[in-house]
Enzyme design. Sequence first.
Site, PDB file in Angstrom:
ATOM      1  N   ASP A 157      30.907  31.110  -5.790  1.00 16.12           N
ATOM      2  CA  ASP A 157      29.628  31.313  -6.466  1.00 16.12           C
ATOM      3  C   ASP A 157      29.894  32.063  -7.775  1.00 16.12           C
ATOM      4  OD1 ASP A 157      27.178  32.153  -7.370  1.00 16.12           O
ATOM      5  OD2 ASP A 157      26.532  33.070  -5.487  1.00 16.12           O
ATOM      6  N   ASN A 172      29.505  26.405  -5.484  1.00 17.89           N
ATOM      7  CA  ASN A 172      29.202  27.116  -4.231  1.00 17.89           C
ATOM      8  C   ASN A 172      28.500  26.186  -3.236  1.00 17.89           C
ATOM      9  OD1 ASN A 172      26.632  26.909  -5.236  1.00 17.89           O
ATOM     10  ND2 ASN A 172      26.121  29.081  -5.073  1.00 17.89           N
ATOM     11  N   GLY A 210      28.366  18.754  -8.295  1.00 12.83           N
ATOM     12  CA  GLY A 210      27.010  18.270  -8.583  1.00 12.83           C
ATOM     13  C   GLY A 210      27.023  16.913  -9.261  1.00 12.83           C
ATOM     14  N   SER A 247      24.170  25.139 -11.612  1.00 11.72           N
ATOM     15  CA  SER A 247      22.780  25.611 -11.507  1.00 11.72           C
ATOM     16  C   SER A 247      21.976  24.616 -10.693  1.00 11.72           C
ATOM     17  CB  SER A 247      22.105  25.731 -12.887  1.00 11.72           C
ATOM     18  OG  SER A 247      20.759  26.143 -12.739  1.00 11.72           O
ATOM     19  N   TYR A 289      13.921  28.798 -14.161  1.00  9.68           N
ATOM     20  CA  TYR A 289      14.952  27.924 -14.742  1.00  9.68           C
ATOM     21  C   TYR A 289      14.929  28.025 -16.264  1.00  9.68           C
ATOM     22  CZ  TYR A 289      17.602  23.539 -15.440  1.00  9.68           C
ATOM     23  OH  TYR A 289      18.528  22.593 -15.792  1.00  9.68           O
TER      24      TYR A 289
END
Length: 314
Positions: free
Chosen positions: A57, A33, A11, A76, A146
């Site tokens: 994951d 993942n 990410g 996330s 979230y």
Amino acid sequence: MKRVLITGAAGFIGSHLCDRFIKEGYHVIGMDNLITGDLKNIEHLYPLEHFEFYHHDVSKFVHVPGELDYILHFASPASPIDYLKMPIQTLKVGSLGTHNLLGLAKSKKARILIASTSEVYGDPLVHPQVEEYWGNVNPIGPRGVYDEAKRFQEAITMAYHTYHGLETRIVRIFNTYGPRMRQEDGRVLPAFFSQAIRGEGLTVFGEGNQTRSFCYVDDLVEGIYRLLLSDYHMPVNIGNPSEITIMQFAKEILALVNNPKAHIIYNALPVDDPKQRQPDITKAKEILGWTPKVDRAEGLQRTYEYFKQVVKVS
Ligand code: UDP
């Protein structure tokens, strides 16, 4: 050589953390993942002997062979568009995923740092936000998946600290930007840069009076690095207190990109969109000796260089 596991490694923030820990001489094990991460962000690390990647994951049992000194849990979905699209996965990675990683930290006797967020403050009634503020969150609104996952994450992390004596760190991350932000994640900066470069309308939500405070990613990574190595286990805000309205932000990006076709258009304000947000960073200053160094003009210029390369103009 110290060994660190970084979840969410492909990410935006995770990949910058991988770079930093490689630079500091760690053996880095990245895990992702890839539902929002992109291997492009870490492919430059593949040839390195001290980088490994697991496609996994973390909401499912996590197995990592060998010793671990540190775990950084950054997996996330993290933009409002992403967690609206993936509400269940967002809840699972913050709750089940965090539980799995705390268990792994306990079995490896590793120190764990978890990525929390200014979203734990919700639409804040205290301004700027201090760590002692408990927040104003709508549990069943669109952001609840979230916000509540992250609040649960903090709760279970503190429980592992107090009950099991685990070494834990909690960083509350405020809006962060920089190269490798995903173009289509719907967040304000990738949206505005893509729209400005293509000569389209910059989609200001509401009247653009809501505020945010944007931190350049290198500053955030420095703060996280210092927090991990500190002996402080309570939550710490990391962000840049320089606060602006979204309208001002749109104008800064318009001026920087300088595309005569780009302009401002107005869209509806999303439900529960926080009206104002600014970190109080007194704790980070006092405990970590940290302050942000990159101002918005410099950070936006560096980020623009990235978006110029990745935004396709038809
Ligand atoms: N926003 C906007 N236009 C966009 C995307 C976002 O005006 O195309 C606004 C949004 O309503 C919010 C702020 O910009 O007030 C920051 O939104 P973002 O999704 O980046 O993150 P947030 O801080 O809300 O989690």
